[in-house]
Design a protein around this motif. Structure first.
Motif, mmCIF file in Angstrom:
data_model
loop_
_atom_site.group_PDB
_atom_site.id
_atom_site.type_symbol
_atom_site.label_atom_id
_atom_site.label_comp_id
_atom_site.label_asym_id
_atom_site.label_seq_id
_atom_site.Cartn_x
_atom_site.Cartn_y
_atom_site.Cartn_z
ATOM 1 N N ASP A 3 0.902 -6.324 -6.687
ATOM 2 C CA ASP A 3 1.219 -4.944 -6.340
ATOM 3 C C ASP A 3 2.711 -4.669 -6.422
ATOM 4 O O ASP A 3 3.140 -3.581 -6.737
ATOM 5 C CB ASP A 3 0.716 -4.597 -4.924
ATOM 6 N N ASN A 4 3.526 -5.679 -6.149
ATOM 7 C CA ASN A 4 4.983 -5.517 -6.145
ATOM 8 C C ASN A 4 5.532 -5.252 -7.543
ATOM 9 O O ASN A 4 6.618 -4.742 -7.692
ATOM 10 C CB ASN A 4 5.666 -6.761 -5.597
ATOM 11 N N ASP A 5 4.774 -5.632 -8.579
ATOM 12 C CA ASP A 5 5.255 -5.503 -9.952
ATOM 13 C C ASP A 5 4.951 -4.144 -10.563
ATOM 14 O O ASP A 5 5.439 -3.829 -11.634
ATOM 15 C CB ASP A 5 4.631 -6.587 -10.827
ATOM 16 N N PHE A 6 4.146 -3.352 -9.925
ATOM 17 C CA PHE A 6 3.718 -2.067 -10.484
ATOM 18 C C PHE A 6 4.743 -0.981 -10.188
ATOM 19 O O PHE A 6 5.110 -0.760 -9.053
ATOM 20 C CB PHE A 6 2.358 -1.670 -9.908
ATOM 21 N N GLU A 7 5.203 -0.311 -11.240
ATOM 22 C CA GLU A 7 6.122 0.820 -11.099
ATOM 23 C C GLU A 7 5.491 2.023 -11.789
ATOM 24 O O GLU A 7 5.438 2.084 -13.011
ATOM 25 C CB GLU A 7 7.480 0.523 -11.750
ATOM 26 N N PRO A 8 4.970 2.990 -11.035
ATOM 27 C CA PRO A 8 4.383 4.165 -11.684
ATOM 28 C C PRO A 8 5.440 4.969 -12.432
ATOM 29 O O PRO A 8 6.604 5.000 -12.039
ATOM 30 C CB PRO A 8 3.810 4.969 -10.520
ATOM 31 N N ASP A 9 5.032 5.595 -13.530
ATOM 32 C CA ASP A 9 5.962 6.403 -14.327
ATOM 33 C C ASP A 9 6.360 7.677 -13.603
ATOM 34 O O ASP A 9 7.457 8.188 -13.798
ATOM 35 C CB ASP A 9 5.335 6.768 -15.670
ATOM 36 N N LEU A 10 5.458 8.220 -12.796
ATOM 37 C CA LEU A 10 5.715 9.457 -12.058
ATOM 38 C C LEU A 10 5.410 9.270 -10.585
ATOM 39 O O LEU A 10 4.447 8.589 -10.230
ATOM 40 C CB LEU A 10 4.829 10.602 -12.564
ATOM 41 N N LEU A 11 6.229 9.885 -9.769
ATOM 42 C CA LEU A 11 5.962 9.998 -8.341
ATOM 43 C C LEU A 11 5.947 11.482 -8.019
ATOM 44 O O LEU A 11 6.863 12.210 -8.397
ATOM 45 C CB LEU A 11 7.057 9.332 -7.501
ATOM 46 N N VAL A 12 4.909 11.932 -7.349
ATOM 47 C CA VAL A 12 4.833 13.322 -6.914
ATOM 48 C C VAL A 12 4.641 13.297 -5.411
ATOM 49 O O VAL A 12 3.659 12.760 -4.917
ATOM 50 C CB VAL A 12 3.674 14.084 -7.588
ATOM 51 N N LEU A 13 5.615 13.838 -4.702
ATOM 52 C CA LEU A 13 5.587 13.835 -3.244
ATOM 53 C C LEU A 13 5.460 15.263 -2.737
ATOM 54 O O LEU A 13 6.183 16.151 -3.189
ATOM 55 C CB LEU A 13 6.863 13.204 -2.683
ATOM 56 N N GLY A 14 4.545 15.463 -1.823
ATOM 57 C CA GLY A 14 4.354 16.777 -1.235
ATOM 58 C C GLY A 14 4.979 16.827 0.147
ATOM 59 O O GLY A 14 4.926 15.863 0.899
ATOM 60 N N PHE A 15 5.598 17.945 0.462
ATOM 61 C CA PHE A 15 6.243 18.147 1.751
ATOM 62 C C PHE A 15 5.712 19.410 2.404
ATOM 63 O O PHE A 15 5.475 20.413 1.729
ATOM 64 C CB PHE A 15 7.765 18.292 1.590
ATOM 65 N N GLU A 16 5.547 19.351 3.691
ATOM 66 C CA GLU A 16 5.178 20.528 4.460
ATOM 67 C C GLU A 16 6.397 20.952 5.257
ATOM 68 O O GLU A 16 7.050 20.122 5.896
ATOM 69 C CB GLU A 16 4.033 20.203 5.407
ATOM 70 N N GLU A 17 6.719 22.234 5.193
ATOM 71 C CA GLU A 17 7.890 22.784 5.876
ATOM 72 C C GLU A 17 9.162 22.050 5.475
ATOM 73 O O GLU A 17 9.957 21.625 6.302
ATOM 74 C CB GLU A 17 7.673 22.770 7.392
ATOM 75 N N LEU A 18 9.341 21.929 4.170
ATOM 76 C CA LEU A 18 10.504 21.248 3.604
ATOM 77 C C LEU A 18 11.803 21.886 4.069
ATOM 78 O O LEU A 18 12.696 21.213 4.547
ATOM 79 C CB LEU A 18 10.408 21.270 2.081
ATOM 80 N N SER A 60 6.803 26.373 -2.576
ATOM 81 C CA SER A 60 5.849 27.422 -2.235
ATOM 82 C C SER A 60 5.939 27.519 -0.723
ATOM 83 O O SER A 60 5.169 26.905 -0.003
ATOM 84 C CB SER A 60 4.446 27.047 -2.692
ATOM 85 N N SER A 61 6.958 28.250 -0.286
ATOM 86 C CA SER A 61 7.344 28.244 1.117
ATOM 87 C C SER A 61 6.146 28.382 2.027
ATOM 88 O O SER A 61 5.302 29.239 1.807
ATOM 89 C CB SER A 61 8.331 29.378 1.374
ATOM 90 N N PRO A 62 6.033 27.521 3.002
ATOM 91 C CA PRO A 62 6.988 26.521 3.468
ATOM 92 C C PRO A 62 6.757 25.126 2.896
ATOM 93 O O PRO A 62 7.358 24.162 3.338
ATOM 94 C CB PRO A 62 6.752 26.506 4.963
ATOM 95 N N THR A 63 5.874 24.981 1.906
ATOM 96 C CA THR A 63 5.598 23.651 1.369
ATOM 97 C C THR A 63 6.350 23.445 0.066
ATOM 98 O O THR A 63 6.911 24.372 -0.507
ATOM 99 C CB THR A 63 4.089 23.467 1.117
ATOM 100 N N GLY A 64 6.337 22.221 -0.404
ATOM 101 C CA GLY A 64 6.992 21.941 -1.668
ATOM 102 C C GLY A 64 6.520 20.614 -2.228
ATOM 103 O O GLY A 64 5.944 19.791 -1.510
#
Length: 72
Positions: A3-18, A60-64
């Motif tokens: 698992d330590n060797d895996f690097e995804p090409d994309l990371l998508v992080l969602g935030f609430e009330e950013l 997309s206020s307040p999320t992002g």
């Protein structure tokens, strides 16, 4: 593969009330709070965070959502 060797090409992080400040609602503007949160998200990945760069933030206020890509 470990698992330590895996690097995804994309990371998508969602935030609430950013960031709920008035400045955050202006299209195309960035705020210090938003920058702090996106940097903290990468810092939470430890050394792996250095392998990524922010390519897009969608509010997309307040999320992002923040999209990071693996540096080439």
């Amino acid at each position: 593969m470990k698992d330590n060797d895996f690097e995804p090409d994309l990371l998508v992080l969602g935030f609430e009330e950013l960031d709920l400040s008035a400045g955050a609602l202006v299209v195309g503007s960035s705020t210090s709070r938003e920058d702090a949160w996106t940097k903290a998200a990468l810092a939470g990945l430890g050394d792996r965070g250095e392998a990524y760069e922010k390519v897009r933030i969608r509010r997309s206020s307040p999320t992002g959502a923040v999209v990071y890509t693996l540096r080439s």
